[in-house]
Design a protein around this motif. Structure first.
Motif, PDB file in Angstrom:
ATOM      1  N   GLY A  38       0.835  -1.197   0.000  1.00 51.71           N
ATOM      2  CA  GLY A  38       0.000   0.000   0.000  1.00 51.71           C
ATOM      3  C   GLY A  38       0.872   1.250   0.000  1.00 51.71           C
ATOM      4  O   GLY A  38       1.963   1.241   0.581  1.00 51.71           O
ATOM      5  N   THR A  39       0.384   2.311  -0.646  1.00 49.88           N
ATOM      6  CA  THR A  39       1.172   3.550  -0.618  1.00 49.88           C
ATOM      7  C   THR A  39       1.096   4.201   0.770  1.00 49.88           C
ATOM      8  O   THR A  39       1.988   4.937   1.161  1.00 49.88           O
ATOM      9  N   GLY A  40       0.025   3.906   1.519  1.00 52.47           N
ATOM     10  CA  GLY A  40      -0.116   4.441   2.885  1.00 52.47           C
ATOM     11  C   GLY A  40       0.320   3.429   3.928  1.00 52.47           C
ATOM     12  O   GLY A  40       0.431   2.235   3.639  1.00 52.47           O
ATOM     13  N   ALA A  41       0.571   3.929   5.138  1.00 45.64           N
ATOM     14  CA  ALA A  41       1.094   3.048   6.208  1.00 45.64           C
ATOM     15  C   ALA A  41       0.037   2.727   7.268  1.00 45.64           C
ATOM     16  O   ALA A  41       0.329   2.048   8.237  1.00 45.64           O
ATOM     17  N   TYR A  42      -1.220   3.188   7.034  1.00 49.18           N
ATOM     18  CA  TYR A  42      -2.253   3.084   8.076  1.00 49.18           C
ATOM     19  C   TYR A  42      -2.490   1.666   8.585  1.00 49.18           C
ATOM     20  O   TYR A  42      -2.850   1.462   9.733  1.00 49.18           O
ATOM     21  N   HIS A  43      -2.341   0.670   7.744  1.00 54.68           N
ATOM     22  CA  HIS A  43      -2.751  -0.690   8.123  1.00 54.68           C
ATOM     23  C   HIS A  43      -1.599  -1.691   8.128  1.00 54.68           C
ATOM     24  O   HIS A  43      -1.837  -2.899   8.092  1.00 54.68           O
ATOM     25  N   VAL A  44      -0.373  -1.191   8.185  1.00 53.74           N
ATOM     26  CA  VAL A  44       0.799  -2.069   8.117  1.00 53.74           C
ATOM     27  C   VAL A  44       0.700  -3.175   9.180  1.00 53.74           C
ATOM     28  O   VAL A  44       0.379  -2.910  10.349  1.00 53.74           O
ATOM     29  N   GLY A  45       0.944  -4.415   8.756  1.00 54.75           N
ATOM     30  CA  GLY A  45       0.931  -5.564   9.672  1.00 54.75           C
ATOM     31  C   GLY A  45      -0.426  -6.232   9.812  1.00 54.75           C
ATOM     32  O   GLY A  45      -0.530  -7.315  10.384  1.00 54.75           O
ATOM     33  N   GLU A  46      -1.475  -5.569   9.263  1.00 54.89           N
ATOM     34  CA  GLU A  46      -2.828  -6.138   9.414  1.00 54.89           C
ATOM     35  C   GLU A  46      -3.140  -7.168   8.337  1.00 54.89           C
ATOM     36  O   GLU A  46      -2.589  -7.130   7.240  1.00 54.89           O
ATOM     37  N   GLN A  47      -4.096  -8.056   8.678  1.00 56.98           N
ATOM     38  CA  GLN A  47      -4.656  -8.987   7.692  1.00 56.98           C
ATOM     39  C   GLN A  47      -5.513  -8.197   6.713  1.00 56.98           C
ATOM     40  O   GLN A  47      -5.991  -7.106   7.060  1.00 56.98           O
ATOM     41  N   PRO A  48      -5.772  -8.754   5.521  1.00 52.66           N
ATOM     42  CA  PRO A  48      -6.714  -8.081   4.624  1.00 52.66           C
ATOM     43  C   PRO A  48      -8.062  -7.854   5.316  1.00 52.66           C
ATOM     44  O   PRO A  48      -8.434  -8.596   6.237  1.00 52.66           O
ATOM     45  N   ASP A  49      -8.781  -6.836   4.845  1.00 55.30           N
ATOM     46  CA  ASP A  49     -10.114  -6.517   5.358  1.00 55.30           C
ATOM     47  C   ASP A  49     -10.988  -7.790   5.320  1.00 55.30           C
ATOM     48  O   ASP A  49     -10.924  -8.548   4.350  1.00 55.30           O
ATOM     49  N   PRO A  50     -11.797  -8.020   6.359  1.00 60.06           N
ATOM     50  CA  PRO A  50     -12.641  -9.230   6.388  1.00 60.06           C
ATOM     51  C   PRO A  50     -13.529  -9.365   5.157  1.00 60.06           C
ATOM     52  O   PRO A  50     -13.829 -10.472   4.719  1.00 60.06           O
ATOM     53  N   ARG A  51     -13.945  -8.223   4.580  1.00 62.24           N
ATOM     54  CA  ARG A  51     -14.819  -8.288   3.398  1.00 62.24           C
ATOM     55  C   ARG A  51     -14.053  -8.753   2.168  1.00 62.24           C
ATOM     56  O   ARG A  51     -14.580  -9.463   1.308  1.00 62.24           O
ATOM     57  N   SER A  52     -12.760  -8.389   2.069  1.00 62.44           N
ATOM     58  CA  SER A  52     -11.919  -8.906   0.969  1.00 62.44           C
ATOM     59  C   SER A  52     -11.658 -10.391   1.165  1.00 62.44           C
ATOM     60  O   SER A  52     -11.672 -11.170   0.214  1.00 62.44           O
ATOM     61  N   ARG A  53     -11.412 -10.766   2.434  1.00 60.35           N
ATOM     62  CA  ARG A  53     -11.161 -12.185   2.710  1.00 60.35           C
ATOM     63  C   ARG A  53     -12.387 -13.020   2.355  1.00 60.35           C
ATOM     64  O   ARG A  53     -12.272 -14.109   1.795  1.00 60.35           O
ATOM     65  N   ALA A  54     -13.578 -12.477   2.674  1.00 61.98           N
ATOM     66  CA  ALA A  54     -14.820 -13.229   2.417  1.00 61.98           C
ATOM     67  C   ALA A  54     -15.073 -13.387   0.917  1.00 61.98           C
ATOM     68  O   ALA A  54     -15.431 -14.477   0.457  1.00 61.98           O
ATOM     69  N   VAL A  55     -14.864 -12.316   0.150  1.00 60.33           N
ATOM     70  CA  VAL A  55     -15.152 -12.415  -1.291  1.00 60.33           C
ATOM     71  C   VAL A  55     -14.119 -13.333  -1.962  1.00 60.33           C
ATOM     72  O   VAL A  55     -14.459 -14.108  -2.874  1.00 60.33           O
ATOM     73  N   ALA A  56     -12.887 -13.302  -1.485  1.00 59.27           N
ATOM     74  CA  ALA A  56     -11.854 -14.206  -2.027  1.00 59.27           C
ATOM     75  C   ALA A  56     -12.250 -15.658  -1.734  1.00 59.27           C
ATOM     76  O   ALA A  56     -12.248 -16.507  -2.638  1.00 59.27           O
ATOM     77  N   GLN A  57     -12.623 -15.894  -0.472  1.00 67.14           N
ATOM     78  CA  GLN A  57     -13.039 -17.244  -0.041  1.00 67.14           C
ATOM     79  C   GLN A  57     -14.199 -17.760  -0.888  1.00 67.14           C
ATOM     80  O   GLN A  57     -14.203 -18.915  -1.307  1.00 67.14           O
ATOM     81  N   LYS A  58     -15.143 -16.883  -1.139  1.00 66.95           N
ATOM     82  CA  LYS A  58     -16.316 -17.246  -1.945  1.00 66.95           C
ATOM     83  C   LYS A  58     -15.899 -17.770  -3.325  1.00 66.95           C
ATOM     84  O   LYS A  58     -16.558 -18.620  -3.915  1.00 66.95           O
ATOM     85  N   HIS A  59     -14.786 -17.244  -3.824  1.00 71.51           N
ATOM     86  CA  HIS A  59     -14.295 -17.659  -5.141  1.00 71.51           C
ATOM     87  C   HIS A  59     -13.149 -18.673  -5.023  1.00 71.51           C
ATOM     88  O   HIS A  59     -12.404 -18.880  -5.985  1.00 71.51           O
ATOM     89  N   GLY A  60     -13.004 -19.254  -3.842  1.00 76.48           N
ATOM     90  CA  GLY A  60     -12.028 -20.340  -3.677  1.00 76.48           C
ATOM     91  C   GLY A  60     -10.588 -19.890  -3.513  1.00 76.48           C
ATOM     92  O   GLY A  60      -9.653 -20.660  -3.762  1.00 76.48           O
ATOM     93  N   ILE A  61     -10.386 -18.630  -3.093  1.00 72.92           N
ATOM     94  CA  ILE A  61      -9.026 -18.104  -2.937  1.00 72.92           C
ATOM     95  C   ILE A  61      -8.801 -17.700  -1.480  1.00 72.92           C
ATOM     96  O   ILE A  61      -9.612 -16.980  -0.890  1.00 72.92           O
ATOM     97  N   ASP A  62      -7.701 -18.170  -0.907  1.00 70.32           N
ATOM     98  CA  ASP A  62      -7.404 -17.890   0.501  1.00 70.32           C
ATOM     99  C   ASP A  62      -6.346 -16.774   0.578  1.00 70.32           C
ATOM    100  O   ASP A  62      -5.210 -16.956   0.138  1.00 70.32           O
ATOM    101  N   ILE A  63      -6.736 -15.627   1.133  1.00 67.90           N
ATOM    102  CA  ILE A  63      -5.769 -14.529   1.282  1.00 67.90           C
ATOM    103  C   ILE A  63      -5.513 -14.213   2.762  1.00 67.90           C
ATOM    104  O   ILE A  63      -4.952 -13.173   3.096  1.00 67.90           O
TER     105      ILE A  63
END
Ligand code: 4NP
Length: 153
Positions: A38-63
């Motif tokens: 990311g160009t910003g440092a606000y979320h450094v060290g965090e997991q992806p947003d739960p909503r991104s994780r959910a949509v990835a999971q829905k399509h069979g991708i684990d992030i």
């Protein structure tokens, strides 16, 4: 081939782009390295947003194993292609580029899709935007995989 996906926070769009492209690369048994930042440092060290994780999971991708990090000038040397999710990210990356070779590595991810829009919309403030972002990135990643393969073959 080393490819870097870049957005602002590295928790919504670029982690999805990383997961989607990694999945395609794996399916084609290509020896590519795909990362995101990311160009910003606000979320450094965090997991992806739960909503991104959910949509990835829905399509069979684990992030779930991804952790946010900030883009640095060293990435412009390390990676062969750098894909920005929107024009603001694109400008911020280019501001750190010091040579024409580094500048040539930087592209908007939608550049190759034939889409009229240039920006992958930031879904952070829009719970319903994640599926649309997934679909845009899936299409863009299929196209860029082909184009990069053609360039290097
Ligand atoms: P991303 O989305 O750039 O796709 O990861 C955002 C995440 C967080 C913020 C902005 C955009 N934020 O302002 O915290």
């Amino acid at each position: 081939m080393k490819i870097l996906m870049v957005c602002l926070g590295n928790i919504c769009r670029s982690p999805l782009a990383e997961g989607i492209l990694q999945n395609k690369v794996k399916q084609q048994q290509l020896d590519w390295w795909v990362d995101s930042a990311g160009t910003g440092a606000y979320h450094v060290g965090e997991q992806p947003d739960p909503r991104s994780r959910a949509v990835a999971q829905k399509h069979g991708i684990d992030i779930n194993m991804q952790r946010a990090r900030q883009f640095t000038a060293a990435d412009l040397e390390k990676f062969d292609f750098i894909f920005a999710m929107d024009r603001s990210n694109y400008r911020n990356i280019l501001a750190l580029a010091t040579t024409p070779k580094q500048k040539e590595k930087v592209h908007l991810i939608l550049e190759f899709t034939g889409a009229a829009e240039q920006n992958v919309p930031d879904p952070y403030w829009d719970d319903n935007g994640f599926e649309q972002v997934y679909q845009m990135l899936d299409k863009a990643c299929s196209r860029l995989l082909k184009i990069v393969e053609e360039k290097v073959s």
